[in-house]
Each structure stands twice: as structure tokens, then as C-alpha cells.
Motif scaffolding. Structure first.
Motif, short mmCIF file in Angstrom:
data_model
loop_
_atom_site.label_atom_id
_atom_site.label_comp_id
_atom_site.label_asym_id
_atom_site.label_seq_id
_atom_site.Cartn_x
_atom_site.Cartn_y
_atom_site.Cartn_z
N GLU A 90 21.56 58.92 37.59
CA GLU A 90 22.80 59.30 36.90
C GLU A 90 23.95 59.50 37.90
O GLU A 90 25.10 59.13 37.60
N GLY A 127 25.46 56.32 38.71
CA GLY A 127 26.22 55.72 37.63
C GLY A 127 27.59 56.30 37.38
O GLY A 127 28.35 55.78 36.56
N ARG A 139 30.35 53.81 37.90
CA ARG A 139 30.09 52.47 37.38
C ARG A 139 30.73 52.32 35.99
O ARG A 139 31.21 53.28 35.41
N LEU A 180 25.99 50.87 31.55
CA LEU A 180 24.84 51.68 31.99
C LEU A 180 23.66 51.62 31.05
O LEU A 180 22.50 51.62 31.51
N ARG A 211 21.51 48.87 32.17
CA ARG A 211 20.75 49.20 33.38
C ARG A 211 19.51 50.00 33.03
O ARG A 211 18.40 49.66 33.46
N GLY A 240 26.33 47.71 36.10
CA GLY A 240 27.34 48.75 36.03
C GLY A 240 28.36 48.64 37.14
O GLY A 240 29.47 49.16 37.00
#
Length: 446
Positions: A40, A43, A46, A51, A54, A282
Motif C-alpha cells: 500500500e 501505491g 501510483r 491499483l 495490480r 500503477g
């Protein structure tokens, strides 16, 4: 100048810091970071709408999780004692980050093919990442534990024997060393088995910009355009397309003079946002279509965001301030022959990018379809290629002296890899539970 004997002494001294048998241990510390929290954090900067793709890809299997969880494993390796024998690391040396590609001379080579996480660090971190991927792949393919252990041992033995051979060679000989794909079939194809790698090489030869033209583009109102295949491939907005045009001068300046002349013979035709890989999903990535002498003379470039390497939180600072420069320099150092359009640039909001050809006779093996014999042989091949890459940037004589002639290191890393496969299973389950609980969103099958 340091003598050969001093290099050897340096390698043997590293055994006192970390005995070769000491690599066998993997016990997660009580304060080990939550793997989902690590993902997390990655991310946060991103593209949020990507996400779920992903996480969906990572929940597909433990091997898919391992591919996307390089940051998790980097933190785990950083918590262990290390040899101090440093090289330019790939940073994410799992099985699917090796493959075949064409050199500028059009020879097919086998080598590392992903350098987003390249950074300088202890040689064994790449070896353990590769070993863990072999163990997870073997388990996923249904191989018994003793066959998985043997496959990992052979992978590490491939690295050890190759680095010891390279330690005896001169500097230029090592620099010119390469793994020619044309000679690979006898190494990886056991008798009376299908031409597994042969089919991969055939597919790789077909993966060119001209082949991509038919697959990734269409003619709209008389003009060639990249197809719309959301959410994986979407036309770049007016702002993104304008930015890509602007940063091309920055990109061009990082190419050698003769490549600039070649690039100048192409014109910008279209651009699209593209979703790539597992761990990279992302990050900002664009596909750019350029045309030379007419529509039948295409060049596809991939312009990919370069970010802080996952290893940078665990190792001393490197020499490159620009993340794209880091990726390009690492690739040029590690690969036997690089993409002729490899360069870096700075985009909007100061984001770093690097560029290369999208398809230039590239291909990877079908690891999921490998039986125990093939996986063993392919792992050994990857270990050999990794040693060649490390030998260009590290003290190969010291590493060879550390590893020695016995299989002590091989067996220890194999023990580690099987333990880490258990850890990967647990982390994969934790991500699945987080998806079910609604902690992270996932879009499976995309």
C-alpha cells in the motif's frame, strides 16, 4: 592495484562475517512489516485507478505475488547479515525477468531483461531472489519438495560455477562474455522432450515493431492510431501526448550521437497509456508510435516512469540523482548488449522516465509449463546469466573465493528458498484476506 591474492583474501574474510551455511536461515522477525502495508505504501504515488489491477494480478497465485512483492522481499533480505561483496544488482532477479532479446547486431542473447530496481548491493540478494522464485515456481507446478530443493541447488550452482570460471578470465574477456541463445537448446532441453525453449525463441523472433503494428494499431480516418483496449491500453490524453512530445528533446540528449540521428528520421504518430507487468502496475507508462519511411516503417517506444529503487531504503546512496539515469546505467552495465534507444528523461511534475523499444525480438520462457527437469535446467541457465551480469560490476574474484568449490552455499540458499516459499504462501494469503475484507481493491483477471 589490488593483487589477486588480496581479492581472494577479501572473499574468504567475508565468510567470517556471514558463513556460507548461514544463508540457510529464514525466520521472520517479530517486527516484520505487514506485507500488505508495504504494498500500500508503494501505491501511494501510483495511478489509483490502476491499483486494483495490480492487486488482482498479485492474488492470482503465490508466484504472481512474489513477482509484485519485490519491496517486501527487499526488506526481508535487508534484515539479514550480508557479505558486503557488492555488485550492480538487478534488484528483482526472479525467473520471469530473464529472457531472450536481439542485440544491435541482431544476435539472439539470453540475459536479464528488467532493471527498474537496479542498485548496488550484496551479490547474494539477487541470488536469493532468483532462488526463491525457483522454489515458488516448483511448488506451484506441483513438484515435490525434494525436486524443488534440487532445482534451487542447481540454480545456485550455475551461478557459483559461472562466477568461478569468470574469475579466471581477463577484464575484456569478461566484458565481452554473453549467453548466445542459439546455443541454449542443448542446455535446457532434456532428451526426448518437446522443444520448449525452441518455441520461445521462435516467438521472440516474431516480436518486432512491425508485428506490433498489426496487433496494437488500426487505421482511423486514414491515420494509423494505437488501439483502444481499456483499461490496459488507452489513448493518451491531449495533455499527456503534448508532454511526451516535449520531453523527447530531453530523451534524445541522453542517446549517443548516432542514435540521435536515427531517432530524428522518425516522426511522432500517436501515444497511449499502457499497463505493464505485475509489480509495475500503477506506475505511469506510455506506448509511443513513431513512423519512419511511411506507415510500414514503425518504431514503438515504451516510456516508463522510473521511481526510487526499492533497495534505496536499505543501502547507501548511489551515484545517480535521476531515477531514469539509474535504470539506464544499470541496464547498460548488467546486460551484455543493450537496446539502441535506451535513454532517460524528465516529464511533467518533475517525474523521471526512461525509454526503450517496446518490442525488439524479446521473449520469456513459460515457467508455468515446466516439468522438474526443465525448471532445473532453466534455473541453472538463469543462475549462469546472473553471474555474467554480476561479474561486470563486482569483485568476481572475491565472490568466487567466498563461494568456493564445495556446494555449501548452494545447499544453504536452497534451504532458505524453500522456507521463503512458505513465507510467500503466507503473504499471498494475507493479501487475499485483505481483498476479501475490503482493505485493498482487486480486479482479478485483468
Amino acid at each position: 592495484m589490488t593483487t589477486t591474492a588480496e581479492h581472494v583474501d577479501s572473499g574468504k574474510a567475508a565468510r567470517k562475517r556471514v558463513p556460507r551455511s548461514g544463508h540457510a536461515r529464514w525466520l521472520p522477525p517479530v517486527d516484520r512489516p505487514d506485507p500488505v502495508a508495504v504494498l500500500e505504501r508503494q501505491g501511494r504515488d501510483r495511478l489509483p485507478e490502476l491499483l486494483p489491477i495490480r492487486y488482482g494480478r498479485m492474488t492470482a497465485s503465490p508466484f504472481a505475488f512474489l513477482r509484485g512483492a519485490a519491496a517486501v522481499m527487499a526488506a526481508d533480505l535487508a534484515g539479514q547479515p550480508h557479505t558486503g561483496l557488492t555488485v550492480q544488482l538487478c534488484g528483482d532477479a526472479h525467473l520471469l525477468n530473464f529472457g531472450v532479446y536481439a542485440s544491435p547486431e541482431r544476435s539472439l542473447l539470453f540475459d536479464l531483461n528488467d532493471f527498474d530496481e537496479t542498485f548496488r548491493g550484496p551479490f547474494e540478494w539477487d541470488v536469493k531472489r532468483l532462488a526463491a522464485s525457483v522454489a515458488v515456481a516448483a511448488r506451484e507446478n506441483g513438484h515435490p519438495a525434494h525436486r524443488a530443493h534440487r532445482a534451487v541447488r542447481e540454480t545456485v550452482a550455475g551461478y557459483r560455477t559461472a562466477i568461478r570460471r569468470l574469475a579466471r578470465l581477463g577484464e575484456l574477456t569478461v566484458w565481452y562474455e554473453r549467453v548466445d541463445a542459439a546455443g541454449l537448446l542443448p542446455l535446457v532441453r532434456p532428451a526426448r522432450q518437446p522443444r520448449h525453449l525452441g518455441s520461445s525463441l521462435t516467438r521472440a523472433r516474431r516480436r518486432t515493431s512491425l508485428q506490433a503494428l498489426g496487433k496494437l494499431t488500426e487505421v482511423v480516418d486514414g491515420r494509423r492510431r494505437i488501439i483502444h483496449d481499456p483499461p490496459l491500453l488507452e489513448p493518451a490524453g491531449a495533455g499527456d501526448a503534448a508532454s511526451l512530445r516535449k520531453i523527447f528533446s530531453d530523451y534524445r540528449s541522453t542517446l549517443p550521437e548516432e542514435r540521435r540521428l536515427l531517432l530524428d528520421r522518425y516522426r511522432f504518430a500517436d501515444a497511449a497509456r499502457k499497463v505493464v507487468g505485475v509489480g509495475s502496475v500503477g506506475t505511469r507508462c506510455f506506448l509511443v508510435l513513431l513512423t519512419g519511411r511511411g506507415a510500414g516503417d514503425p518504431l514503438f517506444l515504451q516510456i516508463k516512469e522510473a521511481r526510487k529503487a526499492i533497495l534505496e531504503d536499505h543501502l547507501p546512496s548511489g551515484p545517480y540523482l535521476h531515477p531514469g539515469h539509474r535504470v539506464v546505467a544499470g541496464q547498460r552495465l548488467l546486460q551484455a548488449a543493450g537496446d539502441i534507444f535506451l535513454g532517460w528523461m524528465t516529464g511533467p511534475q518533475g517525474r523521471a522516465f526512461y525509454g526503450r523499444q517496446l518490442r525488439d525480438v524479446k521473449g520469456v520462457a513459460d515457467v508455468a509449463g515446466m516439468n522438474p527437469n526443465r525448471l532445473l535446467a532453466y534455473g541453472r541457465l538463469c543462475g549462469t546469466a546472473l553471474a555474467r551480469a554480476h561479474a561486470r560490476s563486482g569483485d568476481r574474484i572475491a565472490i568466487a573465493a567466498y563461494l568456493g568449490t564445495a556446494d555449501t552455499f548452494d545447499r544453504a540458499v536452497a534451504d532458505f528458498a524453500l522456507c521463503y516459499a512458505d513465507q510467500t504462501d503466507a503473504d499471498h494469503a494475507a493479501l487475499g484476506a485483505a481483498v476479501v475484507a475490503g482493505v485493498v481493491p482487486a480486479a482479478p483477471g485483468v
